[in-house]
Structures are given as structure tokens and as C-alpha cells.
Design an enzyme around this catalytic site. Structure first.
Site, PDB file in Angstrom:
ATOM      1  N   GLY A   1       0.730  -1.219  -0.033  1.00  0.00           N
ATOM      2  CA  GLY A   1       0.104   0.010  -0.241  1.00  0.00           C
ATOM      3  C   GLY A   1       0.927   1.228  -0.047  1.00  0.00           C
ATOM      4  O   GLY A   1       0.417   2.339   0.653  1.00  0.00           O
ATOM      5  N   HIS A   2       2.120   1.260  -0.897  1.00  0.00           N
ATOM      6  CA  HIS A   2       2.960   2.322  -0.965  1.00  0.00           C
ATOM      7  C   HIS A   2       3.682   2.202  -2.303  1.00  0.00           C
ATOM      8  O   HIS A   2       3.568   1.229  -2.724  1.00  0.00           O
ATOM      9  CB  HIS A   2       3.898   2.413   0.344  1.00  0.00           C
ATOM     10  CG  HIS A   2       4.778   1.346   0.509  1.00  0.00           C
ATOM     11  ND1 HIS A   2       4.306   0.234   1.477  1.00  0.00           N
ATOM     12  CD2 HIS A   2       5.824   0.837  -0.036  1.00  0.00           C
ATOM     13  CE1 HIS A   2       5.221  -0.676   1.403  1.00  0.00           C
ATOM     14  NE2 HIS A   2       5.876  -0.401   0.437  1.00  0.00           N
ATOM     15  N   ALA A   3       4.469   3.212  -2.634  1.00  0.00           N
ATOM     16  CA  ALA A   3       5.349   3.384  -3.750  1.00  0.00           C
ATOM     17  C   ALA A   3       6.559   4.013  -2.863  1.00  0.00           C
ATOM     18  O   ALA A   3       6.752   4.517  -1.971  1.00  0.00           O
ATOM     19  CB  ALA A   3       4.842   4.387  -4.769  1.00  0.00           C
TER      20      ALA A   3
END
Length: 161
Positions: A75-77
Site C-alpha cells: 500500500g505504498h510506492a
């Protein structure tokens, strides 16, 4: 949502062999990579070396296991970090999003890894019972390298264009 990705983005087969490791990883890409297996009567062996099987020096490794049914990881980059994901046991799906295209990649074999370059939103889900995910990373942990809000990630992608 796109279909499950295969090495090279298509079904591997007689007329479409899986890509060689030489052209699999580019810093901004998301690619499935087939790792060479050595098989004999003692079992299977897969060796991974930074700069060889994967196209970056490994600076950090971590894994997760016992992920509850229905849970999502990631749930991130990342701004600059590259990652290489492996299903050491069991299976799970990795959803990648480059701000334009969303794809689902199934990892269910330890000889198949997913290289994810920077500036790709990643979510892991659909963990089977007993699955173990190993992640090899190109840098040590740095909180400032993360986009944790999807909107912020999209704005950064739009500003980079």
C-alpha cells in the site's frame, strides 16, 4: 484490472520463450523474472546474486509470513527503491500501479520473482495459508523514500511527466 502477468507480459511457450535475465529489469519497470533452477536428486537450488539474477545490489532483505486471510500488505510506492519479490512458499498476488496501468501478478513458485522499479504503487494480497514472501531491496530502509498516500503518489507522477 489486467489479467495475471506472465514473463515478458505474455504466455511463455515455444514461439514466445520467457525473457532472458539480461533484458528483464529496468529501474522504472515491473517485470516477472524466471530464475534459473538447479535440480538434482537432492532437490532444487536457486541462487540469487545482486547485479546478476537481479539488476541491483541487494542492500536489505525482509520477509513476511502468517499473513491473515484477507489482509493486504504494501500500500505504498518508493521514490528510488527497487524491490524484488519472491514467494518462497505458497502464493500471493501483487497489484502494481504506475499511475496509468494497474496489473495483477501471481507469484506461486520460488523460481519466479517480480522486479518492481521505483514509482510503482504496490499492494500484496490473496495470501495462501503458509505463504512466505521474501523482498530484496536496493537500499536500506528510508522513510523519506515512501509515498504512503496514493494521491500524493499520483501528483508526483504527474509532475514528473
Amino acid at each position: 484490472m489486467a489479467a495475471v502477468d506472465k514473463p515478458g507480459g505474455q504466455e511463455a511457450g515455444e514461439n514466445n520463450p520467457a525473457p532472458s535475465l539480461d533484458n528483464c529489469a529496468h529501474a522504472s519497470s515491473v517485470r516477472l523474472v524466471s530464475l534459473p533452477e538447479r535440480l538434482d536428486d537432492r532437490g532444487s537450488l536457486i541462487v540469487i546474486e545482486g547485479g546478476s539474477e537481479i539488476q541491483f545490489a541487494i542492500k536489505r532483505a525482509f520477509f513476511f509470513y502468517d499473513v491473515p486471510s484477507g489482509a493486504t500488505r504494501g500500500g505504498h510506492a518508493h521514490r528510488t527503491l527497487q524491490e524484488f519479490f519472491l514467494a518462497l512458499s505458497g502464493s500471493f498476488s501483487i497489484m502494481t500501479d504506475d499511475g496509468v496501468n494497474r496489473n495483477r501478478h501471481l507469484l506461486d513458485n520460488p523460481s519466479l520473482g517480480l522486479h518492481v522499479g521505483p514509482m510503482n504503487w504496490v499492494e500484496l494480497r490473496d495470501f495462501s495459508v503458509g505463504s512466505v514472501c521474501l523482498v530484496l531491496a536496493s537500499t536500506q530502509y528510508d522513510e523519506t523514500d515512501y509515498y504512503r498516500e496514493y494521491g500524493e503518489f499520483l501528483r508526483a507522477k504527474a509532475n514528473a511527466s
